[in-house]
Motif scaffolding. Structure first.
Motif, PDB file in Angstrom:
ATOM      1  N   ALA A  29       0.835  -1.209   0.000  1.00  0.00           N
ATOM      2  CA  ALA A  29       0.000   0.000   0.000  1.00  0.00           C
ATOM      3  C   ALA A  29       0.864   1.251   0.000  1.00  0.00           C
ATOM      4  CB  ALA A  29      -0.937   0.001   1.203  1.00  0.00           C
ATOM      5  N   GLY A  30       1.990   1.202   0.701  1.00  0.00           N
ATOM      6  CA  GLY A  30       2.881   2.352   0.765  1.00  0.00           C
ATOM      7  C   GLY A  30       3.975   2.344  -0.281  1.00  0.00           C
ATOM      8  N   LEU A  31       3.949   1.356  -1.174  1.00  0.00           N
ATOM      9  CA  LEU A  31       4.985   1.177  -2.190  1.00  0.00           C
ATOM     10  C   LEU A  31       6.379   1.199  -1.560  1.00  0.00           C
ATOM     11  CD1 LEU A  31       3.514   3.334  -5.088  1.00  0.00           C
ATOM     12  CD2 LEU A  31       3.375   0.864  -4.795  1.00  0.00           C
ATOM     13  N   ASP A  32       6.502   0.528  -0.423  1.00  0.00           N
ATOM     14  CA  ASP A  32       7.744   0.443   0.339  1.00  0.00           C
ATOM     15  C   ASP A  32       8.543  -0.761  -0.149  1.00  0.00           C
ATOM     16  OD1 ASP A  32       9.760   0.155   2.233  1.00  0.00           O
ATOM     17  OD2 ASP A  32       8.392  -0.251   3.901  1.00  0.00           O
ATOM     18  N   LEU A  33       9.491  -0.521  -1.035  1.00  0.00           N
ATOM     19  CA  LEU A  33      10.242  -1.616  -1.655  1.00  0.00           C
ATOM     20  C   LEU A  33      11.025  -2.420  -0.628  1.00  0.00           C
ATOM     21  CD1 LEU A  33      10.977  -3.111  -4.196  1.00  0.00           C
ATOM     22  CD2 LEU A  33      12.821  -1.471  -4.565  1.00  0.00           C
ATOM     23  N   ASP A  34      11.640  -1.749   0.346  1.00  0.00           N
ATOM     24  CA  ASP A  34      12.379  -2.483   1.379  1.00  0.00           C
ATOM     25  C   ASP A  34      11.447  -3.398   2.169  1.00  0.00           C
ATOM     26  OD1 ASP A  34      14.835  -1.393   0.699  1.00  0.00           O
ATOM     27  OD2 ASP A  34      14.641   0.281   2.118  1.00  0.00           O
ATOM     28  N   GLY A  35      10.273  -2.900   2.493  1.00  0.00           N
ATOM     29  CA  GLY A  35       9.292  -3.704   3.220  1.00  0.00           C
ATOM     30  C   GLY A  35       8.797  -4.881   2.402  1.00  0.00           C
ATOM     31  N   ILE A  36       8.583  -4.661   1.111  1.00  0.00           N
ATOM     32  CA  ILE A  36       8.125  -5.735   0.227  1.00  0.00           C
ATOM     33  C   ILE A  36       9.192  -6.815   0.124  1.00  0.00           C
ATOM     34  CG2 ILE A  36       7.484  -6.303  -2.159  1.00  0.00           C
ATOM     35  CD1 ILE A  36       6.294  -3.400  -2.304  1.00  0.00           C
ATOM     36  N   MET A  37      10.431  -6.402  -0.073  1.00  0.00           N
ATOM     37  CA  MET A  37      11.523  -7.370  -0.202  1.00  0.00           C
ATOM     38  C   MET A  37      11.763  -8.101   1.122  1.00  0.00           C
ATOM     39  SD  MET A  37      12.200  -7.287  -3.316  1.00  0.00           S
ATOM     40  CE  MET A  37      13.611  -8.364  -3.318  1.00  0.00           C
ATOM     41  N   GLY A  38      11.653  -7.394   2.232  1.00  0.00           N
ATOM     42  CA  GLY A  38      11.801  -8.040   3.537  1.00  0.00           C
ATOM     43  C   GLY A  38      10.719  -9.075   3.778  1.00  0.00           C
ATOM     44  N   SER A  39       9.513  -8.744   3.365  1.00  0.00           N
ATOM     45  CA  SER A  39       8.400  -9.692   3.500  1.00  0.00           C
ATOM     46  C   SER A  39       8.629 -10.926   2.645  1.00  0.00           C
ATOM     47  CB  SER A  39       7.081  -9.022   3.100  1.00  0.00           C
ATOM     48  OG  SER A  39       6.761  -7.985   3.980  1.00  0.00           O
ATOM     49  N   ALA A  40       9.110 -10.716   1.435  1.00  0.00           N
ATOM     50  CA  ALA A  40       9.366 -11.857   0.538  1.00  0.00           C
ATOM     51  C   ALA A  40      10.410 -12.789   1.146  1.00  0.00           C
ATOM     52  CB  ALA A  40       9.820 -11.360  -0.829  1.00  0.00           C
ATOM     53  N   SER A  41      11.440 -12.215   1.717  1.00  0.00           N
ATOM     54  CA  SER A  41      12.494 -13.015   2.336  1.00  0.00           C
ATOM     55  C   SER A  41      11.963 -13.778   3.549  1.00  0.00           C
ATOM     56  CB  SER A  41      13.652 -12.102   2.744  1.00  0.00           C
ATOM     57  OG  SER A  41      14.647 -12.822   3.400  1.00  0.00           O
ATOM     58  N   ALA A  42      11.195 -13.087   4.386  1.00  0.00           N
ATOM     59  CA  ALA A  42      10.626 -13.726   5.580  1.00  0.00           C
ATOM     60  C   ALA A  42       9.651 -14.834   5.202  1.00  0.00           C
ATOM     61  CB  ALA A  42       9.928 -12.676   6.452  1.00  0.00           C
ATOM     62  N   LYS A  43       8.821 -14.585   4.171  1.00  0.00           N
ATOM     63  CA  LYS A  43       7.879 -15.614   3.733  1.00  0.00           C
ATOM     64  C   LYS A  43       8.615 -16.853   3.237  1.00  0.00           C
ATOM     65  CE  LYS A  43       5.444 -13.389   0.714  1.00  0.00           C
ATOM     66  NZ  LYS A  43       4.404 -13.034  -0.280  1.00  0.00           N
ATOM     67  N   SER A  44       9.671 -16.654   2.514  1.00  0.00           N
ATOM     68  CA  SER A  44      10.440 -17.779   1.996  1.00  0.00           C
ATOM     69  C   SER A  44      11.023 -18.615   3.138  1.00  0.00           C
ATOM     70  CB  SER A  44      11.555 -17.271   1.086  1.00  0.00           C
ATOM     71  OG  SER A  44      12.313 -18.343   0.594  1.00  0.00           O
ATOM     72  N   ALA A  45      11.588 -17.951   4.128  1.00  0.00           N
ATOM     73  CA  ALA A  45      12.162 -18.672   5.268  1.00  0.00           C
ATOM     74  C   ALA A  45      11.079 -19.432   6.037  1.00  0.00           C
ATOM     75  CB  ALA A  45      12.880 -17.694   6.191  1.00  0.00           C
ATOM     76  N   MET A  46       9.933 -18.813   6.211  1.00  0.00           N
ATOM     77  CA  MET A  46       8.850 -19.478   6.934  1.00  0.00           C
ATOM     78  C   MET A  46       8.278 -20.645   6.137  1.00  0.00           C
ATOM     79  SD  MET A  46       6.817 -16.532   8.935  1.00  0.00           S
ATOM     80  CE  MET A  46       7.625 -14.981   8.664  1.00  0.00           C
ATOM     81  N   CYS A  47       8.212 -20.520   4.831  1.00  0.00           N
ATOM     82  CA  CYS A  47       7.740 -21.643   4.001  1.00  0.00           C
ATOM     83  C   CYS A  47       8.680 -22.838   4.148  1.00  0.00           C
ATOM     84  CB  CYS A  47       7.642 -21.226   2.538  1.00  0.00           C
ATOM     85  SG  CYS A  47       6.183 -20.226   2.183  1.00  0.00           S
ATOM     86  N   ASP A  48       9.976 -22.569   4.218  1.00  0.00           N
ATOM     87  CA  ASP A  48      10.936 -23.656   4.430  1.00  0.00           C
ATOM     88  C   ASP A  48      10.676 -24.341   5.767  1.00  0.00           C
ATOM     89  OD1 ASP A  48      12.114 -23.085   2.010  1.00  0.00           O
ATOM     90  OD2 ASP A  48      13.790 -21.955   2.871  1.00  0.00           O
ATOM     91  N   ALA A  49      10.405 -23.553   6.807  1.00  0.00           N
ATOM     92  CA  ALA A  49      10.130 -24.119   8.129  1.00  0.00           C
ATOM     93  C   ALA A  49       8.821 -24.909   8.122  1.00  0.00           C
ATOM     94  CB  ALA A  49      10.074 -23.011   9.177  1.00  0.00           C
ATOM     95  N   ILE A  50       7.808 -24.380   7.452  1.00  0.00           N
ATOM     96  CA  ILE A  50       6.507 -25.055   7.388  1.00  0.00           C
ATOM     97  C   ILE A  50       6.630 -26.376   6.634  1.00  0.00           C
ATOM     98  CG2 ILE A  50       4.184 -24.895   6.412  1.00  0.00           C
ATOM     99  CD1 ILE A  50       4.354 -21.839   7.065  1.00  0.00           C
ATOM    100  N   ASP A  51       7.445 -26.386   5.593  1.00  0.00           N
ATOM    101  CA  ASP A  51       7.654 -27.623   4.823  1.00  0.00           C
ATOM    102  C   ASP A  51       8.180 -28.749   5.706  1.00  0.00           C
ATOM    103  OD1 ASP A  51       6.755 -26.587   2.448  1.00  0.00           O
ATOM    104  OD2 ASP A  51       8.756 -26.135   1.667  1.00  0.00           O
ATOM    105  N   MET A  52       8.951 -28.402   6.718  1.00  0.00           N
ATOM    106  CA  MET A  52       9.533 -29.417   7.600  1.00  0.00           C
ATOM    107  C   MET A  52       8.523 -29.972   8.603  1.00  0.00           C
ATOM    108  SD  MET A  52      13.352 -28.005   8.457  1.00  0.00           S
ATOM    109  CE  MET A  52      12.728 -26.886   9.677  1.00  0.00           C
ATOM    110  N   ALA A  53       7.382 -29.312   8.755  1.00  0.00           N
ATOM    111  CA  ALA A  53       6.435 -29.684   9.807  1.00  0.00           C
ATOM    112  C   ALA A  53       5.839 -31.069   9.594  1.00  0.00           C
ATOM    113  CB  ALA A  53       5.325 -28.646   9.907  1.00  0.00           C
ATOM    114  N   GLY A  54       5.525 -31.396   8.381  1.00  0.00           N
ATOM    115  CA  GLY A  54       4.870 -32.676   8.131  1.00  0.00           C
ATOM    116  C   GLY A  54       3.376 -32.574   8.364  1.00  0.00           C
ATOM    117  N   ILE A  55       2.648 -33.405   7.701  1.00  0.00           N
ATOM    118  CA  ILE A  55       1.187 -33.377   7.728  1.00  0.00           C
ATOM    119  C   ILE A  55       0.622 -33.734   9.101  1.00  0.00           C
ATOM    120  CG2 ILE A  55       0.824 -35.748   6.920  1.00  0.00           C
ATOM    121  CD1 ILE A  55      -1.099 -32.756   5.598  1.00  0.00           C
TER     122      ILE A  55
END
Length: 117
Positions: A29-55
């Motif tokens: 909403a604020g066109l904050d590129l640093d915030g967008i890129m930080g979110s993308a990085s955090a989402k990627s790391a969390m997806c890796d952690a979630i993948d390890m959880a198992g069903i």
């Protein structure tokens, strides 16, 4: 090798994911590129952690958090696409045409991601 997440850790990670998706929405909403890129990085790391959880670690609360994250991510994706379309329209207006910009406009977006490897 990392150990699978416990149901408690999975819930915590999913709550963090929802928070990051909310931050991403604000950054978009604020066109904050640093915030967008930080979110993308955090989402990627969390997806890796979630993948390890198992069903087996997914309970009803986790399913609800997963569904909320999925919906929020889809809305954020649509906002990113609208911003990109707006930029494309402005570039076209500035150049008076878009022969260079549209060189591969008919190729699906995933073709670019796959090509990057």
């Amino acid at each position: 090798m990392s150990q699978a997440l416990s149901p408690f850790d999975l819930r915590d990670t999913l709550r963090q994911m929802v928070a990051v998706l909310q931050e991403e929405r604000q950054a978009l909403a604020g066109l904050d590129l640093d915030g967008i890129m930080g979110s993308a990085s955090a989402k990627s790391a969390m997806c890796d952690a979630i993948d390890m959880a198992g069903i087996s670690a997914i309970d009803d609360e986790c399913r609800g958090l997963l569904e909320a994250a999925k919906k929020m991510n889809e809305v954020n994706r649509q906002v990113r696409n609208l911003i990109a379309a707006n930029v494309a329209a402005r570039l076209e207006a500035f150049t008076g045409g878009s022969a260079v910009y549209r060189a591969r406009a008919n190729a699906p977006a995933y073709a670019y991601a796959a090509a990057r490897g």
